[in-house]
Design a protein around this motif. Sequence first.
Motif, PDB file in Angstrom:
ATOM      1  N   GLU A 141       0.840  -1.209   0.000  1.00  0.00           N
ATOM      2  CA  GLU A 141       0.000   0.000   0.000  1.00  0.00           C
ATOM      3  C   GLU A 141       0.867   1.247   0.000  1.00  0.00           C
ATOM      4  OE1 GLU A 141      -3.951  -1.742   2.248  1.00  0.00           O
ATOM      5  OE2 GLU A 141      -2.670  -0.306   3.308  1.00  0.00           O
ATOM      6  N   LYS A 142       1.933   1.195   0.785  1.00  0.00           N
ATOM      7  CA  LYS A 142       2.830   2.347   0.864  1.00  0.00           C
ATOM      8  C   LYS A 142       3.476   2.594  -0.502  1.00  0.00           C
ATOM      9  CE  LYS A 142       6.667   4.157   3.557  1.00  0.00           C
ATOM     10  NZ  LYS A 142       7.923   3.874   2.851  1.00  0.00           N
ATOM     11  N   MET A 143       3.947   1.502  -1.109  1.00  0.00           N
ATOM     12  CA  MET A 143       4.574   1.625  -2.423  1.00  0.00           C
ATOM     13  C   MET A 143       3.573   2.177  -3.444  1.00  0.00           C
ATOM     14  SD  MET A 143       7.061   1.196  -4.457  1.00  0.00           S
ATOM     15  CE  MET A 143       8.329  -0.010  -4.270  1.00  0.00           C
ATOM     16  N   SER A 144       2.323   1.736  -3.384  1.00  0.00           N
ATOM     17  CA  SER A 144       1.323   2.214  -4.341  1.00  0.00           C
ATOM     18  C   SER A 144       1.051   3.700  -4.159  1.00  0.00           C
ATOM     19  CB  SER A 144       0.006   1.469  -4.188  1.00  0.00           C
ATOM     20  OG  SER A 144       0.234   0.105  -4.141  1.00  0.00           O
ATOM     21  N   ARG A 145       1.131   4.158  -2.925  1.00  0.00           N
ATOM     22  CA  ARG A 145       0.914   5.594  -2.691  1.00  0.00           C
ATOM     23  C   ARG A 145       2.057   6.408  -3.279  1.00  0.00           C
ATOM     24  NH1 ARG A 145      -0.706   3.873   2.334  1.00  0.00           N
ATOM     25  NH2 ARG A 145       1.244   4.451   3.343  1.00  0.00           N
ATOM     26  N   GLU A 146       3.260   5.822  -3.240  1.00  0.00           N
ATOM     27  CA  GLU A 146       4.422   6.557  -3.748  1.00  0.00           C
ATOM     28  C   GLU A 146       4.492   6.552  -5.267  1.00  0.00           C
ATOM     29  OE1 GLU A 146       7.636   4.704  -1.711  1.00  0.00           O
ATOM     30  OE2 GLU A 146       7.167   5.703   0.178  1.00  0.00           O
ATOM     31  N   THR A 147       4.008   5.483  -5.891  1.00  0.00           N
ATOM     32  CA  THR A 147       4.011   5.434  -7.358  1.00  0.00           C
ATOM     33  C   THR A 147       2.583   5.201  -7.839  1.00  0.00           C
ATOM     34  OG1 THR A 147       4.513   3.089  -7.196  1.00  0.00           O
ATOM     35  CG2 THR A 147       6.365   4.519  -7.663  1.00  0.00           C
ATOM     36  N   PRO A 148       1.753   6.243  -7.757  1.00  0.00           N
ATOM     37  CA  PRO A 148       0.342   6.044  -8.074  1.00  0.00           C
ATOM     38  C   PRO A 148       0.154   5.615  -9.530  1.00  0.00           C
ATOM     39  CG  PRO A 148       0.827   8.365  -7.768  1.00  0.00           C
ATOM     40  CD  PRO A 148       2.079   7.631  -7.469  1.00  0.00           C
ATOM     41  N   LEU A 149      -0.775   4.730  -9.709  1.00  0.00           N
ATOM     42  CA  LEU A 149      -1.065   4.241 -11.051  1.00  0.00           C
ATOM     43  C   LEU A 149      -2.130   5.134 -11.671  1.00  0.00           C
ATOM     44  CD1 LEU A 149      -1.534   0.427 -10.416  1.00  0.00           C
ATOM     45  CD2 LEU A 149       0.302   1.540 -11.630  1.00  0.00           C
ATOM     46  N   GLU A 150      -1.826   5.685 -12.819  1.00  0.00           N
ATOM     47  CA  GLU A 150      -2.883   6.362 -13.557  1.00  0.00           C
ATOM     48  C   GLU A 150      -3.460   5.303 -14.459  1.00  0.00           C
ATOM     49  OE1 GLU A 150      -3.097  10.009 -14.910  1.00  0.00           O
ATOM     50  OE2 GLU A 150      -1.707  10.967 -13.532  1.00  0.00           O
ATOM     51  N   LEU A 151      -4.466   4.622 -13.952  1.00  0.00           N
ATOM     52  CA  LEU A 151      -4.913   3.432 -14.662  1.00  0.00           C
ATOM     53  C   LEU A 151      -5.619   3.750 -15.971  1.00  0.00           C
ATOM     54  CD1 LEU A 151      -6.073   1.473 -11.546  1.00  0.00           C
ATOM     55  CD2 LEU A 151      -4.068   1.030 -12.945  1.00  0.00           C
ATOM     56  N   SER A 152      -5.369   2.909 -16.951  1.00  0.00           N
ATOM     57  CA  SER A 152      -6.065   3.015 -18.231  1.00  0.00           C
ATOM     58  C   SER A 152      -7.016   1.839 -18.309  1.00  0.00           C
ATOM     59  CB  SER A 152      -5.085   2.880 -19.383  1.00  0.00           C
ATOM     60  OG  SER A 152      -4.095   3.849 -19.302  1.00  0.00           O
TER      61      SER A 152
END
Length: 335
Positions: A141-152
Amino acid sequence: MAYSREIYEQALDELKRRKQNAEYTASKRRKELSLKYPEFAAIEQQLAETGIQIVKAFSMPASAAEERFAEIRKKNRELRAKRAELLLKLGLPADYLDEKYVCEKCQDKGFIEERDEAEGVSHGVSLCTCHTDLLKKLAFEKMSRETPLELSNFEDFDLFYYSKTKKDGVSPYEIMKDVYTQCVDYANNFDADSVSLFFYGRTGLGKTHLSLAIANEVIKKGYNVIYGAAGSFLRKIEKEKFGKAEDADTESLLENADLLILDDLGAEFSTSFTVSVLYNIINSRICRGAPTIISSNLSLKELKERYPESIASRIIGTYALVNFAGDDIRQIMNS
Ligand SMILES: [Zn+2]
């Protein structure tokens, strides 16, 4: 897997919260029933007294204490039976007053004591699986917050922009239609044993769009996905390695994600350090059978020239190779 201190502390806080929550709910229920039903309050009162009687019995001579313990245990069993009967009469479930732990195995302590019941000895404690799962979840979760995915998503991917003019008997449109279908199938059937993919082809052909569309579907299935530019991950790991960052878990997170997507391989500044980290990540995921998607603007020939044989041959030999063809669609869309 190693975690930062922050993650360990967060996990302990969460376990404490879970345990308190279970105990608070149970005690609240006891109080409510005691207020409402004097009969219940009387049983609770007597149960509390058996606790005190046990403590007192410890100061008795051993022979007398044995007998007293047996008496108290019997009384305790009778009171519990009476309480269970009352719950039944009130239409409440038999376990209504039990603490409802998130993890019954460790009662939300996060540790399990390895006991040899026969010998009555402890072999020490080990982390419960709920604890290791929680650590992993918090770190991702922490990693996802740091590299947010701009999902397509797949719906926004438009094949219209790819030329239908055939070259060597096939058009970019036809090639990309196959690539698109392959990606949709991959996302729909994704599991921990899915193959790894290597997306290659010139810039602007939709590699990032389709890898993010896959990420989107895979996240919906509940898998943890790490996505980012290869270069920025390698810089981060380099900083961690040489002590300029507090956390030192990026490399193990990349190795342990359910799906790792490394974008734009080949654009990073390469050193012997980054090459060896890259090799470790790619190799450890292959050994574990964990799926990875790598995208690159390099051709296969350029990949072999740019990286040592150990990396290039692992990618070419074990990944499914997906060639993106056509003209730069971003240029067409903007013209
Ligand atoms: Zn547990």
